[in-house]
Design a protein around this motif. Structure first.
Motif, PDB file in Angstrom:
ATOM      1  N   ILE A 803       0.808  -1.218   0.000  1.00  0.00           N
ATOM      2  CA  ILE A 803       0.000   0.000   0.000  1.00  0.00           C
ATOM      3  C   ILE A 803       0.841   1.267   0.000  1.00  0.00           C
ATOM      4  N   VAL A 804       1.987   1.224   0.664  1.00  0.00           N
ATOM      5  CA  VAL A 804       2.816   2.423   0.817  1.00  0.00           C
ATOM      6  C   VAL A 804       3.112   3.132  -0.500  1.00  0.00           C
ATOM      7  N   PRO A 805       3.521   2.429  -1.562  1.00  0.00           N
ATOM      8  CA  PRO A 805       3.827   3.154  -2.814  1.00  0.00           C
ATOM      9  C   PRO A 805       2.652   3.967  -3.346  1.00  0.00           C
ATOM     10  N   PHE A 806       1.411   3.470  -3.178  1.00  0.00           N
ATOM     11  CA  PHE A 806       0.250   4.193  -3.673  1.00  0.00           C
ATOM     12  C   PHE A 806      -0.003   5.455  -2.851  1.00  0.00           C
ATOM     13  N   LEU A 807       0.202   5.343  -1.522  1.00  0.00           N
ATOM     14  CA  LEU A 807       0.038   6.523  -0.666  1.00  0.00           C
ATOM     15  C   LEU A 807       1.131   7.552  -0.956  1.00  0.00           C
ATOM     16  N   GLU A 808       2.337   7.066  -1.259  1.00  0.00           N
ATOM     17  CA  GLU A 808       3.440   7.979  -1.575  1.00  0.00           C
ATOM     18  C   GLU A 808       3.171   8.747  -2.863  1.00  0.00           C
ATOM     19  N   LEU A 809       2.503   8.104  -3.811  1.00  0.00           N
ATOM     20  CA  LEU A 809       2.149   8.788  -5.062  1.00  0.00           C
ATOM     21  C   LEU A 809       1.030   9.807  -4.849  1.00  0.00           C
ATOM     22  N   GLU A 810       0.136   9.510  -3.899  1.00  0.00           N
ATOM     23  CA  GLU A 810      -0.996  10.401  -3.652  1.00  0.00           C
ATOM     24  C   GLU A 810      -0.567  11.693  -2.960  1.00  0.00           C
ATOM     25  N   GLN A 831     -11.277  17.316  -8.431  1.00  0.00           N
ATOM     26  CA  GLN A 831      -9.961  16.706  -8.613  1.00  0.00           C
ATOM     27  C   GLN A 831      -9.553  15.886  -7.387  1.00  0.00           C
ATOM     28  N   LEU A 832      -9.918  16.371  -6.206  1.00  0.00           N
ATOM     29  CA  LEU A 832      -9.639  15.628  -4.969  1.00  0.00           C
ATOM     30  C   LEU A 832     -10.277  14.241  -5.049  1.00  0.00           C
ATOM     31  N   LYS A 833     -11.545  14.226  -5.478  1.00  0.00           N
ATOM     32  CA  LYS A 833     -12.249  12.951  -5.606  1.00  0.00           C
ATOM     33  C   LYS A 833     -11.574  12.059  -6.646  1.00  0.00           C
ATOM     34  N   GLN A 834     -11.110  12.635  -7.740  1.00  0.00           N
ATOM     35  CA  GLN A 834     -10.469  11.865  -8.799  1.00  0.00           C
ATOM     36  C   GLN A 834      -9.158  11.239  -8.310  1.00  0.00           C
ATOM     37  N   ILE A 835      -8.343  12.042  -7.605  1.00  0.00           N
ATOM     38  CA  ILE A 835      -7.069  11.537  -7.066  1.00  0.00           C
ATOM     39  C   ILE A 835      -7.325  10.392  -6.085  1.00  0.00           C
ATOM     40  N   ALA A 836      -8.306  10.603  -5.193  1.00  0.00           N
ATOM     41  CA  ALA A 836      -8.602   9.589  -4.182  1.00  0.00           C
ATOM     42  C   ALA A 836      -9.141   8.315  -4.817  1.00  0.00           C
ATOM     43  N   ASP A 837      -9.999   8.460  -5.811  1.00  0.00           N
ATOM     44  CA  ASP A 837     -10.579   7.280  -6.462  1.00  0.00           C
ATOM     45  C   ASP A 837      -9.502   6.444  -7.146  1.00  0.00           C
ATOM     46  N   ALA A 841      -8.781   2.612  -5.967  1.00  0.00           N
ATOM     47  CA  ALA A 841      -8.932   1.510  -6.910  1.00  0.00           C
ATOM     48  C   ALA A 841      -7.727   0.571  -6.882  1.00  0.00           C
ATOM     49  N   LYS A 842      -6.568   1.095  -6.512  1.00  0.00           N
ATOM     50  CA  LYS A 842      -5.353   0.268  -6.440  1.00  0.00           C
ATOM     51  C   LYS A 842      -5.225  -0.435  -5.092  1.00  0.00           C
ATOM     52  N   ILE A 843      -5.696   0.224  -4.034  1.00  0.00           N
ATOM     53  CA  ILE A 843      -5.548  -0.339  -2.693  1.00  0.00           C
ATOM     54  C   ILE A 843      -6.634  -1.363  -2.380  1.00  0.00           C
ATOM     55  N   THR A 844      -7.872  -1.091  -2.789  1.00  0.00           N
ATOM     56  CA  THR A 844      -9.011  -1.939  -2.414  1.00  0.00           C
ATOM     57  C   THR A 844      -8.804  -3.422  -2.747  1.00  0.00           C
ATOM     58  N   PRO A 845      -8.289  -3.792  -3.913  1.00  0.00           N
ATOM     59  CA  PRO A 845      -8.107  -5.230  -4.205  1.00  0.00           C
ATOM     60  C   PRO A 845      -7.124  -5.931  -3.277  1.00  0.00           C
ATOM     61  N   LEU A 846      -6.286  -5.171  -2.569  1.00  0.00           N
ATOM     62  CA  LEU A 846      -5.296  -5.764  -1.665  1.00  0.00           C
ATOM     63  C   LEU A 846      -5.906  -6.128  -0.320  1.00  0.00           C
ATOM     64  N   LEU A 847      -7.157  -5.730  -0.086  1.00  0.00           N
ATOM     65  CA  LEU A 847      -7.812  -5.917   1.202  1.00  0.00           C
ATOM     66  C   LEU A 847      -8.892  -6.985   1.122  1.00  0.00           C
TER      67      LEU A 847
END
Length: 883
Positions: A803-810, A831-837, A841-847
């Protein structure tokens, strides 16, 4: 209680006091018999039978717990004899272990309530039995000219005792006395020892080992090892002693030679806590040679166990090595045995405790490819009384006349003029899981490290690790059989990974004659990029206490100790604790170990009990109470080659140099750090903190919180930062050197472009630190967000790493959005919603499904907070425009 104080005191009124300070003689002497190897035939499988042909009961394939003593001295040890132990020998020790009454060196009766299952008498091999034989009229040794200075013409005469004492001390600076090392002397005594063990060996009932202590003491550094033979039919002609060599490496070579000749044996190191940092070296061996894979393999092959606790303290860990372990301050005992009282030396902490050795071993495996420290847990007493106390309410000392009366113990007699006897504590015992009570079965359990140490009480503890255990396995009647079949027991390595995270089955039951159980903990260690770490998990506990949400730690149990009477009750605690635990932060790419620690409820210490009985104030240099405990051998995890490929690559010094980085010299370091403060990030953990170096040579690390992940060997930065406690530093040979409890740790600073990196001397060639700009807020938002996810979602370490790499990109995208003044408020929200979505989308499948629901709730809350903050800023601008 086994020793009525009234009877003891009455007896002592008639006893002539002995010379003070004759204790620990051989602990500072160091030597016995030369050891020639007998060229016997190769042994067959040991039957465990004695000459009488006794047969053991049928073996239990699921194994039984057997408790025994692996470290005891009798009058045959030179120092014990001089201390005043002159009436009991190895046969008495073995009888004591079987529950019989024997005599304390001062003449009163001693007896244990719970007989043992096995014992190995470990008299010092150095001049073993010589003092005793010299004082036996008519013996061959008593007629030798070399033995005359050892003869006590009047054993109760202080001047005579002092004379012998001084002669023994003089031997430390002289060549070995060859007459005492001749086969006619040394071999005769060893053969008598073997004969006594054979006579007391009763397969299925009681096991008596052939064993001895190798007593190496270079420059007062305790490097002692107890040597245990698998079969008394296959032993050398004489023991190998520290007179032959005081180097452990030479001992291992001798052991290898014995093994090739058919004599199976193993070594148990003890009192690492008083080794001055020499028991667990990382870089150099006892000869000063670089440690390598061959050294590690030799040590692992021969030294299978470590004595984790005995009369002279515990060797698990130390508060400075484990600042987040609230139970680390247990029976701390430091000192250098036999050190003259006017010599200014202090025992080193680093290199002297088992848990740090476990962590260093992982780091060595990860960076160098070998691990010398995969040993199991044991415990013993090291009593020099032939018998030993194992309970707080039955403590009669461990050093004959020096601490044999309540008056001398409470007065704080100094053993060897330096060691306060009030710091002593009852002996520990070794527990083994073996198929039957025979030499072969128990020795094999010791060699495979399916062992645990107890501080005295017979606490039973099982510990298994595997990948496929069901959560309800403990409900099955054959859960032990299933645990063996589907995993590994304490002392072993986890099989190759078959799941997301390992599961551990842990079970403990109290000693019926002792206190109830408080909790079971699992201590985890791991390494990453040259740093090593530890974490303590409370996994099972008594009562309805709740674990803290953020730390996961369970509050202290209520104490039932009566502080007026020095008694306790079993109104709290459990008789049995058990659970199946999964590592919630497992990272398959990292080396790790796990071991269980079981704690009893608080009970009064012997110093408190005896002070109340004597009607005097209790000793104020030790705690009034303590928690007896058990320690299992670890289970190790080694990542596969494929798993290691997924490990984040750290920055090494070699990497920096390849990129053109240069190391700063003294002239460059001084203007950079002296009188300066700056912020640093540990790139392994993500933690950031402030470091200050004063112009006066003092330093401090600030802003380290209680939940921070702290690497090994940094002292206690949480406490020191909060209290403003400083540490001296100096700039020397291109390094910034700080000292933590005597040991210097150096940081080399490299410059690459405009960035400064730091490489710490104990981190195996990694440059894990980088100087960063002063942050606007102390906490790292990314680190804090990850901590929240970890706690509330129960992330595994594998999930965190993904998960860390995705949070680092955000993070930089959100920062850029915040600074963008060309967008309207609605556009920013979109744009906030777009960045978060995109990130979601990348983190959710890991859970898993449950984690996904919690994750969405947390993210919605975060978005709501950001939108409210944006709206607030817009309103402020509107108000400002209207004004």
């Amino acid at each position: 209680m086994d020793v009525p104080f009234s009877k003891t005191e009455a007896f002592m009124k008639t006893k002539v006091p002995a010379t003070v300070g004759l204790a620990l003689v051989l602990l500072s002497i160091g030597a016995l018999t030369s050891c020639k190897k007998s060229g016997g035939p190769q042994p067959g499988p040991s039957t465990g039978q004695t000459s009488s042909g006794e047969q053991p009961p049928a073996p239990n394939p699921d194994r039984n717990a057997y408790f025994g003593e692996e470290h005891i001295h009798t009058s045959w040890s030179v120092d014990a004899w001089v201390m005043g132990n002159r009436i009991t020998g190895p046969d008495d020790a073995l009888k004591y272990a079987q529950g019989q009454t024997i005599k304390h060196p001062l003449g009163y009766d001693i007896k244990i309530d719970t007989p043992m299952d096995f014992m190995g008498v470990t008299d010092h091999s150095e001049y073993v039995g010589v003092t005793k034989e010299a004082n036996t009229p008519g013996s061959a040794i008593s007629k030798m000219p070399e033995a005359q200075p050892l003869i006590l013409k009047d054993p109760n005469n202080s001047a005579e005792q002092q004379k012998v004492f001084l002669y023994l001390l003089s031997l430390t600076s002289k060549p070995p006395i060859k007459a005492f090392m001749a086969p006619a002397v040394a071999s005769t005594i060893w053969k008598e020892n073997v004969k006594i063990a054979e006579e007391n060996n009763h397969p299925g009932k009681f096991t008596a080992f052939c064993s001895y202590e190798w007593t190496s003491m270079p420059n007062n550094r305790n490097l002692h090892r107890n040597i245990f033979f698998r079969d008394c039919a296959h032993v050398p002609e004489m023991p190998y002693s520290s007179l032959d060599s005081n180097h452990p490496e030479d001992l291992w070579n001798w052991m290898d030679t014995q093994r090739k000749a058919g004599d199976e044996l193993l070594a148990i190191s003890h009192n690492a806590n008083v080794s001055d940092g020499w028991m667990y070296p990382v870089d150099l061996d006892s000869f000063g040679r670089p440690i390598d894979a061959a050294w590690a393999t030799s040590r692992d092959r021969n030294e299978r166990l470590v004595e984790i606790k005995q009369i002279k303290g515990a060797s698990e860990t130390h508060p400075l090595l484990s600042p987040n372990d609230e139970f680390a301050n247990y029976e701390i005992f430091t000192g250098l045995l036999g050190l003259p009282p006017d010599v200014g030396r202090i025992d080193h902490i680093h290199g002297s405790f088992a848990r740090q050795a476990y962590k260093d071993g992982l780091a060595m495996q990860d960076t160098r490819g070998y691990n010398p420290y995969k040993f199991g847990m044991a415990a013993g007493s090291d009593s020099h009384n032939t018998g030993s106390p194992y309970r707080q309410d039955n403590f009669y000392g461990g050093h004959a006349e020096a601490d044999g009366t309540i008056e001398r113990r409470l007065a704080g007699v100094l053993l060897g003029n330096s060691l306060d006897v009030r710091l002593e504590n009852p002996g520990g015992l070794t527990g083994v899981w073996a198929e039957e009570n025979t030499r072969a079965s128990i020795w094999d359990a010791m060699y495979r490290k399916e062992t645990f140490g107890v501080s005295g009480p017979h606490i039973n503890v099982r510990f298994f690790g595997g990948w496929g255990y069901s959560k309800d396995i403990l409900n099955a009647s054959d859960w032990v059989h299933q645990s063996y079949a589907n995993g590994v027991p304490m002392g072993a390595d986890l099989p190759p990974m078959k799941g997301m995270a390992p599961r551990f089955v842990v079970w403990a039951v109290k000693d019926p004659t002792s206190a109830n159980l408080d909790r079971i903990q699992i201590i985890k260690g791991w390494t990453k990029n040259g740093q090593s770490f530890e974490k303590i998990y409370d996994v099972a506990w008594s009562g309805d206490r709740k674990a803290d949400k953020w730390s996961g730690r369970v509050p202290a149990i209520k104490s039932t100790v009566d502080m007026e009477k020095a008694t306790y009750t079993n109104d709290v605690g459990s008789t049995e604790l058990k659970t199946v635990w999964t590592d919630p932060e497992f990272d398959s790419s990292l080396h790790g170990f796990y071991y269980a620690r079981v704690l009893e409820i608080p009970t009064p210490r012997w110093t408190f009990i005896q002070a109340v009985k004597a009607g005097v104030p209790p000793a104020d240099i030790v705690p009034l109470t303590g928690q007896e405990r058990a320690w299992t051998s670890p289970i190790w995890y080694t990542p596969s080659a494929d798993a290691r490929k997924n490990a984040p690559a750290g920055m090494t010094v070699a990497d920096l140099k390849a990129k053109g980085a240069t190391a700063l010299g003294d002239a460059q370091l001084k203007p950079l750090i002296v009188g300066k403060a700056f912020w640093v990030r540990n790139n392994v953990t993500g933690e950031q903190f402030s470091v200050t170096y004063t112009a006066e040579g003092q330093s401090n690390v600030w802003h380290v919180g209680r939940s921070a992940i702290i690497p090994s060997r940094v002292g206690n930065p949480i406490r020191d930062g909060y209290q403003g406690t400083t540490t001296p530093y100096k700039i020397e040979n291109g390094k910034v050197v700080t000292t933590i409890s005597q040991d210097p740790f150096a940081v080399t600073i490299y410059k690459l472009g405009d960035t400064y990196y730091g490489a710490r001397s104990n981190e195996f060639g990694y440059a894990n630190y980088v100087i960063i700009p002063t942050p606007q807020i102390v906490v790292n938002p990314l680190t804090e967000m990850l901590k929240q996810f970890t706690v509330e979602l129960g992330l595994t370490r594998q999930q965190k790493r993904q998960i860390v790499p995705f949070l680092e990109l955000e993070a930089p995208k959100l920062e850029a959005l915040k600074k963008n003044t060309s967008l309207s408020p609605l556009q920013k929200i979109e744009q906030l919603k777009q960045i978060a979505d995109e990130v979601d989308a990348k983190i959710t499948p890991l859970l898993d499904q449950q984690q996904q629901q919690k994750f969405q709730a947390i993210r919605e809350e975060h978005r709501r907070e950001l939108i409210e903050k944006m709206a607030s800023q817009v309103l402020e601008k509107i108000k400002g425009g209207l004004g």
